[in-house]
Design an enzyme around this catalytic site. Structure first.
Site, short mmCIF file in Angstrom:
data_model
loop_
_atom_site.label_atom_id
_atom_site.label_comp_id
_atom_site.label_asym_id
_atom_site.label_seq_id
_atom_site.Cartn_x
_atom_site.Cartn_y
_atom_site.Cartn_z
N SER A 1 76.06 -7.92 29.80
CA SER A 1 74.73 -8.31 30.01
C SER A 1 74.45 -8.98 28.80
O SER A 1 74.90 -9.89 28.40
CB SER A 1 73.80 -6.84 30.46
OG SER A 1 72.41 -7.65 30.60
N HIS B 1 75.21 -10.83 34.34
CA HIS B 1 74.36 -10.52 35.49
C HIS B 1 72.88 -11.13 35.01
O HIS B 1 72.60 -11.35 34.03
CB HIS B 1 74.48 -9.15 36.08
CG HIS B 1 73.67 -8.04 35.24
ND1 HIS B 1 73.89 -6.84 35.48
CD2 HIS B 1 73.06 -8.24 33.81
CE1 HIS B 1 73.21 -6.17 34.41
NE2 HIS B 1 72.57 -7.04 33.58
#
Length: 233
Positions: A116, A141
């Site tokens: 992330s 993501h």
């Protein structure tokens, strides 16, 4: 995923336990013994370690370390080692912007996990100085978050989420050379990459094998020798 205030967005793999135990390092010098906590000793070698989820506290500490090293006026690289599941986007962007602001080159290395927001910081290092250890994992993501309140409040937060998403994709596109549409497609769900796949994707420039690990050890050994010389002066 822990619940957050309505105005906070994050991307990560959830909370991780944090230990208050910080090892001490004792050194023998010509002036006697010196004791450092391990992070201060690493900072002396221009090493910054991000080993937790990224929140405001961790971001503030990281930014402070980068600004301190910048204030020393050295052109030597600052080495950031990342083992993080991600965290609060605003906090991570503060670290990212500081990395781009300092004049000293920033090398980034993934040791374990850069997920992330951690993957954004990994990619944000100096071109040619971004690396993964062989068994590292990298994950991209889209941002996650939630809000509540009146319809107008929800609309405002949705627009902010969309802006953050677009900005993160622009950053990843800039550092990887990938088209933004490709980034958006790949990051629609958790997109896991091995060290080699992260290199192919453009998130890092190399995978540290035995040969370049030896070279890295040699660099740090030379740095320690320089410190010893300065202690004797």
């Amino acid at each position: 995923m822990t619940s957050l205030p309505s105005s906070i967005f994050q991307g990560g793999l959830g909370d991780q336990p944090q230990s208050g135990l910080v090892p001490k390092v004792v050194e023998q010098t010509t002036r006697g013994e010196r004791a450092y906590d391990i992070f201060s000793r690493l900072l002396k070698e221009r090493i910054v370690f991000i080993g937790t989820p990224i929140n405001d506290q961790i971001a503030n500490l990281t930014v402070a370390q980068l600004l301190y090293l910048e204030s020393e006026g050295s052109s030597q690289p600052i080495n950031i080692y990342i083992n993080s599941p991600g965290g609060v986007i605003y906090s991570g962007l503060g670290v990212y912007d500081t990395m781009q602001y300092v004049e000293a080159p920033i090398s980034t290395t993934c040791v374990g996990l850069a997920a992330s927001m951690g993957s954004v910081l990994l990619a944000g290092g100096e071109d040619g100085q971004r690396a993964c250890l062989p068994n590292s994992r990298v994950m991209m993501h889209q941002p996650m978050g939630g809000t509540e309140g009146q319809a107008s409040d929800i609309e405002i937060q949705a627009k902010e989420m969309a802006w953050l998403k677009k900005r993160l994709y622009q950053i990843l596109s800039f550092h990887t050379g990938k088209d933004i549409d490709q980034i958006e497609e790949d990051a629609d769900r958790n997109h896991w990459l091995s060290a080699e796949e992260a290199q192919e994707y453009g998130l890092v420039d190399q995978v540290m094998n035995e040969g370049n690990l030896d070279a890295l050890k040699s660099i740090h050994a030379n740095g320690e020798a320089s410190d010893a010389d300065s202690d004797e002066e």
